[in-house]
Design an enzyme around this catalytic site. Structure first.
Site, PDB file in Angstrom:
ATOM      1  N   ARG A 267      -4.442  -1.850 -18.032  1.00 25.46           N
ATOM      2  CA  ARG A 267      -5.488  -1.332 -16.971  1.00 25.46           C
ATOM      3  C   ARG A 267      -4.994  -0.246 -16.146  1.00 25.46           C
ATOM      4  O   ARG A 267      -3.611  -0.489 -16.053  1.00 25.46           O
ATOM      5  CB  ARG A 267      -6.197  -2.526 -16.396  1.00 25.46           C
ATOM      6  CG  ARG A 267      -6.854  -3.638 -17.194  1.00 25.46           C
ATOM      7  CD  ARG A 267      -7.340  -4.768 -16.223  1.00 25.46           C
ATOM      8  NE  ARG A 267      -8.198  -5.750 -16.878  1.00 25.46           N
ATOM      9  CZ  ARG A 267      -7.488  -6.721 -17.402  1.00 25.46           C
ATOM     10  NH1 ARG A 267      -6.233  -7.046 -17.265  1.00 25.46           N
ATOM     11  NH2 ARG A 267      -8.170  -7.754 -17.987  1.00 25.46           N
TER      12      ARG A 267
ATOM     13  N   LYS B 222      -5.399  -9.553 -14.040  1.00 29.61           N
ATOM     14  CA  LYS B 222      -6.620 -10.255 -13.179  1.00 29.61           C
ATOM     15  C   LYS B 222      -6.167 -11.787 -13.031  1.00 29.61           C
ATOM     16  O   LYS B 222      -5.917 -12.353 -13.749  1.00 29.61           O
ATOM     17  CB  LYS B 222      -7.975  -9.872 -13.955  1.00 29.61           C
ATOM     18  CG  LYS B 222      -8.140  -8.442 -13.698  1.00 29.61           C
ATOM     19  CD  LYS B 222      -9.727  -8.377 -14.600  1.00 29.61           C
ATOM     20  CE  LYS B 222     -10.374  -6.941 -14.187  1.00 29.61           C
ATOM     21  NZ  LYS B 222     -11.794  -7.001 -14.985  1.00 29.61           N
TER      22      LYS B 222
ATOM     23  N   HIS C 144      -9.506   3.428 -19.531  1.00 29.95           N
ATOM     24  CA  HIS C 144      -9.993   2.187 -20.352  1.00 29.95           C
ATOM     25  C   HIS C 144     -10.324   2.873 -21.700  1.00 29.95           C
ATOM     26  O   HIS C 144     -10.426   1.874 -22.472  1.00 29.95           O
ATOM     27  CB  HIS C 144     -11.344   1.774 -19.482  1.00 29.95           C
ATOM     28  CG  HIS C 144     -11.170   0.314 -19.191  1.00 29.95           C
ATOM     29  ND1 HIS C 144     -10.096  -0.436 -18.524  1.00 29.95           N
ATOM     30  CD2 HIS C 144     -11.808  -0.703 -19.954  1.00 29.95           C
ATOM     31  CE1 HIS C 144     -10.264  -1.705 -18.406  1.00 29.95           C
ATOM     32  NE2 HIS C 144     -11.479  -1.955 -19.230  1.00 29.95           N
TER      33      HIS C 144
ATOM     34  N   ARG D 151      -7.455   1.984 -23.352  1.00 28.21           N
ATOM     35  CA  ARG D 151      -7.182   0.438 -23.539  1.00 28.21           C
ATOM     36  C   ARG D 151      -8.042   0.135 -24.624  1.00 28.21           C
ATOM     37  O   ARG D 151      -7.766  -0.647 -25.510  1.00 28.21           O
ATOM     38  CB  ARG D 151      -7.773  -0.216 -22.281  1.00 28.21           C
ATOM     39  CG  ARG D 151      -7.576  -1.911 -22.357  1.00 28.21           C
ATOM     40  CD  ARG D 151      -7.655  -2.232 -20.929  1.00 28.21           C
ATOM     41  NE  ARG D 151      -8.293  -3.646 -20.634  1.00 28.21           N
ATOM     42  CZ  ARG D 151      -7.379  -4.699 -20.801  1.00 28.21           C
ATOM     43  NH1 ARG D 151      -6.174  -4.581 -20.891  1.00 28.21           N
ATOM     44  NH2 ARG D 151      -7.765  -5.907 -20.790  1.00 28.21           N
TER      45      ARG D 151
ATOM     46  N   HIS E 129      -7.391 -10.943 -21.750  1.00 22.01           N
ATOM     47  CA  HIS E 129      -8.880 -11.192 -21.735  1.00 22.01           C
ATOM     48  C   HIS E 129      -8.741 -12.749 -21.614  1.00 22.01           C
ATOM     49  O   HIS E 129      -8.124 -13.547 -22.420  1.00 22.01           O
ATOM     50  CB  HIS E 129      -9.678 -10.939 -22.871  1.00 22.01           C
ATOM     51  CG  HIS E 129      -9.982  -9.719 -23.049  1.00 22.01           C
ATOM     52  ND1 HIS E 129     -10.374  -8.868 -24.125  1.00 22.01           N
ATOM     53  CD2 HIS E 129     -10.083  -8.819 -22.052  1.00 22.01           C
ATOM     54  CE1 HIS E 129     -10.542  -7.583 -23.882  1.00 22.01           C
ATOM     55  NE2 HIS E 129     -10.385  -7.349 -22.397  1.00 22.01           N
TER      56      HIS E 129
ATOM     57  N   TYR F 143     -14.214  -5.424 -30.145  1.00 19.95           N
ATOM     58  CA  TYR F 143     -13.469  -4.409 -30.919  1.00 19.95           C
ATOM     59  C   TYR F 143     -13.402  -4.480 -32.361  1.00 19.95           C
ATOM     60  O   TYR F 143     -12.988  -3.753 -33.159  1.00 19.95           O
ATOM     61  CB  TYR F 143     -11.853  -4.572 -30.347  1.00 19.95           C
ATOM     62  CG  TYR F 143     -11.904  -3.943 -28.903  1.00 19.95           C
ATOM     63  CD1 TYR F 143     -12.310  -2.852 -28.428  1.00 19.95           C
ATOM     64  CD2 TYR F 143     -11.478  -5.184 -27.864  1.00 19.95           C
ATOM     65  CE1 TYR F 143     -12.259  -2.444 -27.115  1.00 19.95           C
ATOM     66  CE2 TYR F 143     -11.557  -4.926 -26.615  1.00 19.95           C
ATOM     67  CZ  TYR F 143     -11.865  -3.444 -26.213  1.00 19.95           C
ATOM     68  OH  TYR F 143     -11.662  -3.110 -24.927  1.00 19.95           O
TER      69      TYR F 143
END
Length: 320
Positions: free
Chosen positions: A166, A190, A266, A269, A292, A301
């Site tokens: 990110r 995160k 992004h 990414r 994730h 994806y």
């Protein structure tokens, strides 16, 4: 900000006197109890204050907002503010979490977002660059004829594409997070979750080149502006702290120069994940590399690589 009464109960008015205070307590909860990143908390703050401003205009008290009120707000975001679907979905997620918090603290009696569809089911397919476009982007970023900071910028694009970081993660990267001997980078993502992401030889070479040549010059620039911490990997031209906004501007500039439609960090990414899966990578591995928490987020994806789908069809359909 105008004073808003959140409830008719004097006790609760005393506990949570203003709407601004309610939002502040919610943001503190996100930080202290959920451990969310500053960028995520800032996004929640912007969304909730946008909703508060709408409530002022519509003469709606947040504590008594109805599902119809929230629906009008979402329509306002779409028709008046012209927000894209992903931005509206983020507003929905912010409102749903805020009202769940308010219910749990007995600040409100009813949750007007209960009937809103879960944003995850609305996700659209992400934009992804082709391999030729990645090559063009790297060529522009790394052109020392037109870019004095080419070594830094090529290292940034190589790292984005090699690791799927990110923008905030790349901006916060420290020298001690790089482990070239192992060929990996350590990321604190995160929710303060740590992950280890491998680096390809091209990214390692580009980063090393930048660290050994340009970065020493940047760290020694004389300026009155705020300086980055000495251990930050990527620095601005004045030796200041790199931010996700600066990274966004750089990627947009290089894309424009390379003749690519408007993209952002992004997008790189997304491209990282899609190219890994198209090369045969396991979905769970890609989930781990992206950081994730839920594999459902990663599964999108599997739907974006048209070349792979065509190849599977050619290889396995009996009427080829």
């Amino acid at each position: 900000m105008p004073r808003i009464v959140l409830t008719d109960s004097p006790a609760l008015q005393s506990k949570l006197e203003t709407r601004s205070n309610a939002i502040s307590q919610f943001l503190l909860y996100l930080e202290m109890e959920l451990g969310l990143s500053p960028n995520t908390i800032a996004a929640y703050s912007r969304d909730l204050r946008d909703f508060a401003a709408f409530c002022d205009i519509a003469n709606i008290a947040i504590a008594s907002a109805s599902a119809a009120s929230v629906a009008k707000y979402l329509q306002f975001l779409q028709t008046e503010q012209k927000l894209a679907t992903p931005s509206i979905l983020r507003h929905i997620a912010s409102l749903k979490m805020f009202y769940r918090f308010a219910i749990s603290r007995q600040y409100v009696a009813n949750n007007p977002t209960d009937l809103l569809e879960t944003p995850h089911s609305w996700k659209k397919l992400p934009d992804v660059l082709g391999r030729e476009q990645i090559a063009a982007l790297l060529a522009v970023a790394g052109s020392e004829e037109i870019n004095r900071l080419a070594k830094r910028d090529k290292a940034i694009i190589e790292l984005f594409y090699a690791s799927g970081l990110r923008a905030s993660e790349l901006a916060e990267l420290n020298l001690e997070d790089l482990h070239f001997d192992l060929g990996v980078v350590r990321i604190l993502g995160k929710g303060q979750k740590e992950r280890i992401v491998p680096l390809g030889k091209h990214a390692i070479h580009a980063i090393n080149d930048y660290l050994n040549t340009l970065r020493p010059e940047l760290i020694n620039v004389k300026t009155t502006r705020a300086k980055a911490a000495a251990n930050k990997v990527f620095l601005t031209r004045s030796g200041g702290p790199m931010t996700r906004i600066i990274l966004w501007q750089l990627v947009r500039k290089f894309a424009r120069q390379a003749g690519i439609h408007a993209i952002h960090p992004h997008t790189l990414r997304h491209t990282f994940a899609t190219h890994l899966l198209s090369g045969g990578a396991d979905l769970r591995v890609v989930q781990e590399l992206l950081g994730h928490s839920n594999v459902v987020t990663t599964q999108i994806y599997t739907h974006v690589d048209a070349d792979r789908l065509k190849q599977v069809h050619r290889n396995h359909h009996p009427r080829q």
